[in-house]
Design an enzyme around this catalytic site. Structure first.
Site, PDB file in Angstrom:
ATOM      1  N   GLY A   6      -3.013   9.392  -3.508  1.00 16.57           N
ATOM      2  CA  GLY A   6      -4.266   9.981  -3.964  1.00 16.57           C
ATOM      3  C   GLY A   6      -4.123  11.309  -4.680  1.00 16.57           C
TER       4      GLY A   6
ATOM      5  N   CYS B  35      -4.352  -1.264  -1.955  1.00 16.07           N
ATOM      6  CA  CYS B  35      -4.517   0.188  -2.044  1.00 16.07           C
ATOM      7  C   CYS B  35      -5.511   0.454  -3.158  1.00 16.07           C
ATOM      8  CB  CYS B  35      -3.166   0.834  -2.352  1.00 16.07           C
ATOM      9  SG  CYS B  35      -3.229   2.603  -2.702  1.00 16.07           S
ATOM     10  N   ASN B  36      -6.600   1.133  -2.851  1.00 16.48           N
ATOM     11  CA  ASN B  36      -7.611   1.417  -3.864  1.00 16.48           C
ATOM     12  C   ASN B  36      -7.057   2.278  -4.987  1.00 16.48           C
ATOM     13  OD1 ASN B  36      -9.163   1.056  -1.120  1.00 16.48           O
ATOM     14  ND2 ASN B  36     -10.643   0.596  -2.731  1.00 16.48           N
ATOM     15  N   THR B  37      -6.295   3.306  -4.632  1.00 16.08           N
ATOM     16  CA  THR B  37      -5.757   4.211  -5.644  1.00 16.08           C
ATOM     17  C   THR B  37      -4.815   3.481  -6.583  1.00 16.08           C
ATOM     18  OG1 THR B  37      -5.948   6.100  -4.140  1.00 16.08           O
ATOM     19  CG2 THR B  37      -4.460   6.342  -6.007  1.00 16.08           C
TER      20      THR B  37
ATOM     21  N   ASP C  77       0.868  -1.174   0.000  1.00 17.76           N
ATOM     22  CA  ASP C  77       0.000   0.000   0.000  1.00 17.76           C
ATOM     23  C   ASP C  77       0.903   1.221   0.000  1.00 17.76           C
ATOM     24  OD1 ASP C  77      -2.270   1.691   0.229  1.00 17.76           O
ATOM     25  OD2 ASP C  77      -2.175   1.658   2.407  1.00 17.76           O
TER      26      ASP C  77
ATOM     27  N   CYS D  25     -11.238   3.175   0.622  1.00 20.39           N
ATOM     28  CA  CYS D  25      -9.790   3.276   0.774  1.00 20.39           C
ATOM     29  C   CYS D  25      -9.409   2.350   1.910  1.00 20.39           C
ATOM     30  CB  CYS D  25      -9.374   4.714   1.085  1.00 20.39           C
ATOM     31  SG  CYS D  25      -7.623   4.920   1.515  1.00 20.39           S
ATOM     32  N   THR D  26      -8.310   1.610   1.751  1.00 18.50           N
ATOM     33  CA  THR D  26      -7.952   0.627   2.772  1.00 18.50           C
ATOM     34  C   THR D  26      -7.568   1.266   4.097  1.00 18.50           C
ATOM     35  OG1 THR D  26      -5.699   0.503   1.847  1.00 18.50           O
ATOM     36  CG2 THR D  26      -7.291  -1.175   1.137  1.00 18.50           C
ATOM     37  N   HIS D  27      -7.280   2.554   4.101  1.00 18.08           N
ATOM     38  CA  HIS D  27      -7.025   3.247   5.373  1.00 18.08           C
ATOM     39  C   HIS D  27      -8.297   3.397   6.216  1.00 18.08           C
ATOM     40  CE1 HIS D  27      -3.252   4.469   3.430  1.00 18.08           C
ATOM     41  NE2 HIS D  27      -2.831   4.941   4.589  1.00 18.08           N
TER      42      HIS D  27
END
EC number: 5.1.1.3
Length: 276
Positions: free
Chosen positions: A48, A78-80, A15, A191-193
């Site tokens: 991002g 990580c989505n981004t 990530d 978002c994984t955060h």
């Protein structure tokens, strides 16, 4: 072509920072005998606000590093990075099992009672072609309305480590409340955060009298998909032994990643600086 990796080889997870630890915990829970390597590319975070080309470059560099450590599979936690770079990763490494994460629009549409789904994510994720195609596809199939909300600055605050910080509560109020005002009864943590501030989101929901709003986190589904790919490739580690290892690397401050492992997962793995 990649050299054939043995089932005992580790799984690589990466990530832009510590958010992917929310996916790592699902992988460890479902596959406790697998060796794991986690990379936090914190020296180049956040993704991002970067260009797509920059994120692709970083994703390929981190993948190269994980392969140099013997990784048998890759989880882009990580989505981004998934939106911007997973296609490039798969094109370069056609024999590597690769799993990405994407906002859980389909389960959110299924969970919604009124068809209004709020999506919290980074601006880069929400602008990505992959995400927009997914939204159009699911919206057409389900008639769900997706309310998109970039949560500017939230990843930066989560990376600082204090999940009860007033700054995080203020950001959550700023970006969650408008989604509630528009009638969203389901929120996608895109978002994984964000799963790490689930308690803060729930406080906002409670403040607005919306405790029944459903939160969607896709970490569990990502782990299941990883297992399917490993099984299909004959790469699941068969021995159930208490010797599975976890090792961390970061392009940022190793002490910060050690602290994140401890604070977020209660783990104390070895963490090293990654010169990539």
């Amino acid at each position: 072509m990649l050299a054939v990796r043995p089932p005992a080889a580790p799984i690589g997870v990466f990530d832009s920072g510590v958010g992917g630890l929310s996916v790592l915990r699902h992988i460890r829970a479902q596959y406790p005998n697998e060796h794991l390597i986690y990379v936090a590319d914190s020296g180049h975070a956040p993704y991002g606000d970067k260009t797509e080309e920059y994120v692709v470059e970083r994703a390929l560099a981190v993948t190269d590093f994980l392969l140099s450590q013997g990784a048998k599979a890759l989880v882009v936690a990580c989505n981004t990075a998934t939106v911007a770079a997973i296609k490039a990763v798969r094109l370069r490494y056609t024999d590597l099992p690769v799993v990405g994460v994407e906002p859980g629009l389909k389960p959110a549409a299924a969970a919604s009672r009124n068809g209004k789904v709020g999506v919290l994510a980074t601006a880069r994720t929400l602008k990505g072609e992959k995400f927009l195609q997914l939204r159009a596809q699911i919206s057409e199939a389900t008639r769900a309305e997706f309310l998109l909300q970039p949560a500017v600055g939230l990843v930066d605050e989560i990376e600082k480590g204090d999940l009860r910080a007033p700054a995080i509560d203020a950001i959550l109020e700023k970006y969650v409340a408008p989604l509630l005002d528009q009638g969203a009864d389901t929120l996608v943590l895109g978002c994984t955060h964000y799963p790490f501030v689930k308690a803060g989101i729930e406080r906002v929901l409670h403040t607005h009298g919306r405790d029944a709003v459903t939160l969607i986190d896709t970490g569990d589904a990502v782990a299941r998909q990883l297992g399917r790919l490993l099984e299909a490739a004959g790469l699941l580690r068969p021995e159930l032994k208490p010797d599975a290892t976890l090792h961390g690397y970061t392009s940022g401050d190793p002490a910060a990643l050690r602290q994140a492992f401890n604070d977020l997962l209660g783990l104390q793995p070895a963490v090293e600086k990654m010169a990539v």
